[in-house]
Design a protein around this motif. Structure first.
Motif, PDB file in Angstrom:
ATOM      1  N   TYR A  72       0.856  -1.185   0.000  1.00 31.79           N
ATOM      2  CA  TYR A  72       0.000   0.000   0.000  1.00 31.79           C
ATOM      3  C   TYR A  72       0.893   1.236   0.000  1.00 31.79           C
ATOM      4  CZ  TYR A  72      -4.113  -2.822   1.201  1.00 31.79           C
ATOM      5  OH  TYR A  72      -5.143  -3.732   1.190  1.00 31.79           O
ATOM      6  N   TRP A  73       0.577   2.167  -0.906  1.00 27.58           N
ATOM      7  CA  TRP A  73       1.336   3.405  -1.024  1.00 27.58           C
ATOM      8  C   TRP A  73       0.356   4.578  -1.132  1.00 27.58           C
ATOM      9  CZ3 TRP A  73       6.723   2.946  -1.102  1.00 27.58           C
ATOM     10  CH2 TRP A  73       7.210   1.643  -1.293  1.00 27.58           C
ATOM     11  N   GLY A  74       0.736   5.689  -0.510  1.00 28.29           N
ATOM     12  CA  GLY A  74      -0.119   6.860  -0.608  1.00 28.29           C
ATOM     13  C   GLY A  74      -1.253   6.825   0.394  1.00 28.29           C
ATOM     14  N   HIS A  75      -2.482   7.062  -0.088  1.00 19.61           N
ATOM     15  CA  HIS A  75      -3.625   7.148   0.827  1.00 19.61           C
ATOM     16  C   HIS A  75      -4.881   6.671   0.113  1.00 19.61           C
ATOM     17  CE1 HIS A  75      -3.511  10.928  -1.459  1.00 19.61           C
ATOM     18  NE2 HIS A  75      -4.819  10.878  -1.401  1.00 19.61           N
ATOM     19  N   GLY A  76      -5.920   6.464   0.915  1.00 19.63           N
ATOM     20  CA  GLY A  76      -7.212   6.090   0.356  1.00 19.63           C
ATOM     21  C   GLY A  76      -7.368   4.624   0.038  1.00 19.63           C
ATOM     22  N   SER A  77      -6.416   3.776   0.450  1.00 19.24           N
ATOM     23  CA  SER A  77      -6.502   2.361   0.109  1.00 19.24           C
ATOM     24  C   SER A  77      -6.747   1.457   1.307  1.00 19.24           C
ATOM     25  CB  SER A  77      -5.220   1.907  -0.600  1.00 19.24           C
ATOM     26  OG  SER A  77      -4.071   2.238   0.156  1.00 19.24           O
ATOM     27  N   ASN A  78      -6.551   1.957   2.536  1.00 18.94           N
ATOM     28  CA  ASN A  78      -6.896   1.179   3.721  1.00 18.94           C
ATOM     29  C   ASN A  78      -7.084   2.123   4.903  1.00 18.94           C
ATOM     30  OD1 ASN A  78      -4.385   1.442   5.375  1.00 18.94           O
ATOM     31  ND2 ASN A  78      -3.441   0.259   3.729  1.00 18.94           N
ATOM     32  N   PHE A  79      -7.428   1.546   6.041  1.00 20.14           N
ATOM     33  CA  PHE A  79      -7.723   2.354   7.228  1.00 20.14           C
ATOM     34  C   PHE A  79      -6.702   2.122   8.339  1.00 20.14           C
ATOM     35  CE2 PHE A  79     -11.750   1.830   5.009  1.00 20.14           C
ATOM     36  CZ  PHE A  79     -12.198   3.145   4.938  1.00 20.14           C
ATOM     37  N   SER A  80      -5.482   1.768   7.971  1.00 23.92           N
ATOM     38  CA  SER A  80      -4.431   1.592   8.970  1.00 23.92           C
ATOM     39  C   SER A  80      -3.987   2.942   9.508  1.00 23.92           C
ATOM     40  CB  SER A  80      -3.232   0.866   8.363  1.00 23.92           C
ATOM     41  OG  SER A  80      -2.590   1.693   7.397  1.00 23.92           O
ATOM     42  N   LYS A  81      -3.239   2.892  10.603  1.00 24.10           N
ATOM     43  CA  LYS A  81      -2.745   4.122  11.211  1.00 24.10           C
ATOM     44  C   LYS A  81      -1.891   4.926  10.241  1.00 24.10           C
ATOM     45  CE  LYS A  81      -1.771   4.038  15.542  1.00 24.10           C
ATOM     46  NZ  LYS A  81      -1.142   3.814  16.867  1.00 24.10           N
ATOM     47  N   ALA A  82      -1.159   4.244   9.354  1.00 27.88           N
ATOM     48  CA  ALA A  82      -0.300   4.945   8.399  1.00 27.88           C
ATOM     49  C   ALA A  82      -1.089   5.903   7.516  1.00 27.88           C
ATOM     50  CB  ALA A  82       0.447   3.931   7.533  1.00 27.88           C
ATOM     51  N   GLN A  83      -2.352   5.578   7.239  1.00 26.19           N
ATOM     52  CA  GLN A  83      -3.154   6.414   6.346  1.00 26.19           C
ATOM     53  C   GLN A  83      -4.188   7.267   7.072  1.00 26.19           C
ATOM     54  OE1 GLN A  83      -4.515   4.761   2.637  1.00 26.19           O
ATOM     55  NE2 GLN A  83      -3.019   3.100   2.694  1.00 26.19           N
ATOM     56  N   THR A  84      -4.475   6.961   8.317  1.00 25.79           N
ATOM     57  CA  THR A  84      -5.521   7.710   9.032  1.00 25.79           C
ATOM     58  C   THR A  84      -4.999   8.570  10.178  1.00 25.79           C
ATOM     59  OG1 THR A  84      -5.964   5.850  10.531  1.00 25.79           O
ATOM     60  CG2 THR A  84      -7.247   5.956   8.482  1.00 25.79           C
ATOM     61  N   HIS A  85      -3.773   8.318  10.639  1.00 21.93           N
ATOM     62  CA  HIS A  85      -3.236   9.062  11.774  1.00 21.93           C
ATOM     63  C   HIS A  85      -2.606  10.351  11.271  1.00 21.93           C
ATOM     64  CE1 HIS A  85      -0.532   9.016  15.639  1.00 21.93           C
ATOM     65  NE2 HIS A  85      -1.490   9.935  15.665  1.00 21.93           N
ATOM     66  N   VAL A  86      -3.121  11.493  11.718  1.00 17.60           N
ATOM     67  CA  VAL A  86      -2.619  12.790  11.264  1.00 17.60           C
ATOM     68  C   VAL A  86      -2.247  13.650  12.471  1.00 17.60           C
ATOM     69  CG1 VAL A  86      -4.012  12.733   9.166  1.00 17.60           C
ATOM     70  CG2 VAL A  86      -4.943  13.818  11.218  1.00 17.60           C
ATOM     71  N   PRO A  87      -1.399  14.641  12.264  1.00 19.68           N
ATOM     72  CA  PRO A  87      -1.067  15.543  13.369  1.00 19.68           C
ATOM     73  C   PRO A  87      -2.246  16.440  13.729  1.00 19.68           C
ATOM     74  CG  PRO A  87      -0.110  16.351  11.337  1.00 19.68           C
ATOM     75  CD  PRO A  87      -0.687  15.004  11.025  1.00 19.68           C
ATOM     76  N   MET A  88      -2.288  16.848  14.963  1.00 21.08           N
ATOM     77  CA  MET A  88      -3.290  17.825  15.409  1.00 21.08           C
ATOM     78  C   MET A  88      -2.604  18.738  16.417  1.00 21.08           C
ATOM     79  SD  MET A  88      -6.317  19.221  15.619  1.00 21.08           S
ATOM     80  CE  MET A  88      -7.498  18.123  14.849  1.00 21.08           C
TER      81      MET A  88
END
Length: 316
Positions: free
Chosen positions: A188-204
């Motif tokens: 998996y590369w980039g975004h929009g392909s799964n719901f793992s922390k790598a793609q859903t965890h963002v800074p706040m």
């Protein structure tokens, strides 16, 4: 991600809001309170159609930026924002709301003459990607694009501070999604392909005048930005549940699961599993590294609560 940040709702409500050109409660409230709005997006606001949803009631909406690359457009919106705020402060007595939507990390973009600190690096070539591809160079390009945006944000904050506005201005720095570099070894590369922390965890990161510094470690989501601004910033006393799926970020309580969504499906994210369901009703259960859990049993209580939340705002 942008939909949930502004509406405080799961993405499953996108089609309904789009069909009805329904703007979010946050934007309606800001306009009712006569805030001046400075909306500056690098990537444009017509695809996805934020001009017909999030900002559908904003007059003379700036929907496109000048520049032949995401980095150039990011420079453009920073320059235009600084000009806009100077004019706003000189000619208006009203409060302001600003939105700067940067795009360089999304496009792995930096100016040709930018001193990129993370080396070695290279641009993203999706055709070269594979399960064994070494992500170091493209990850460094991504980090350099984030570093570039960080410098632009620094200019924005320095300008706000120089105008002596920082002590009465709420500043939120966050993102709409994460970016994966085969983190979980499933190609998996980039975004929009799964719901793992790598793609859903963002800074706040929040700068909130008159609130003590703290690090919030409990689970939070995009859904909580709107009710926090409404309650803590705008003085709205309605229950958060009247208009949002989130709660005040400063509240000591937090759910032990959350909803995430895309255009095709949605997920219920728990500490030990990620349950993904398409709109057809089929589902799969994964661990946090996106390994399928064949013998996993769904948490029926969480499933029912999530399904209720994703239909609660529809009329019977």
């Amino acid at each position: 991600g942008i939909f949930s940040l502004f509406y405080g709702l799961p993405g499953v409500y996108w089609d309904a809001m789009f069909a009805n050109k329904q703007s979010p409660v946050l934007m309606d409230t800001l306009q009712a309170m006569q805030y001046d709005l400075g909306i500056f997006a690098s990537a444009g606001l017509v695809s996805p159609e934020f001009d017909r949803t999030v900002f559908s009631q904003v007059k003379n909406l700036r929907s496109a930026s000048v520049g032949d690359s995401p980095a150039a457009r990011d420079q453009n919106i920073t320059h235009e924002w600084l000009q806009w705020l100077e004019q706003q402060q000189a000619s208006s007595q009203r409060p302001f709301f600003g939105f700067l939507f940067y795009d360089a990390p999304h496009g792995y973009s930096i100016p040709n003459d930018y001193h990129a600190p993370f080396q070695p690096e290279t641009g993203m070539n999706y055709l070269a990607l594979s399960p064994t591809y070494d992500p170091t160079r493209v990850r460094n390009r991504y980090r350099n694009s984030v570093h570039f945006n960080d410098a632009l944000i620094g200019k924005v904050l320095a300008d706000i501070k120089s105008r002596q506005l920082l002590d009465n201005t709420i500043v939120i720095i966050t993102a709409d999604h994460g970016q994966e570099f085969n983190d979980n070894k499933h190609n998996y590369w980039g975004h929009g392909s799964n719901f793992s922390k790598a793609q859903t965890h963002v800074p706040m990161i929040l700068h909130w005048p008159n609130k003590a510094s703290q690090v919030i470690t409990r689970r939070s989501t995009h859904f909580s930005v709107v009710p926090t601004l409404m309650r803590e910033g705008l003085g709205i006393t309605s229950a958060d549940t009247d208009y949002s799926s989130g709660g005040d970020l400063f509240s000591p309580t937090a759910a032990d699961w959350s909803i995430a969504g895309s255009y095709q499906d949605f997920a219920i994210i728990e500490a030990d599993r990620i349950t993904v369901s398409g709109f057809s009703g089929r589902y799969q259960v994964y661990d946090q590294q996106m390994n399928e859990m064949d013998q996993a049993v769904m948490n029926v209580q969480h499933i029912n609560q999530a399904m209720q939340e994703m239909r609660r705002f529809y009329k019977d």
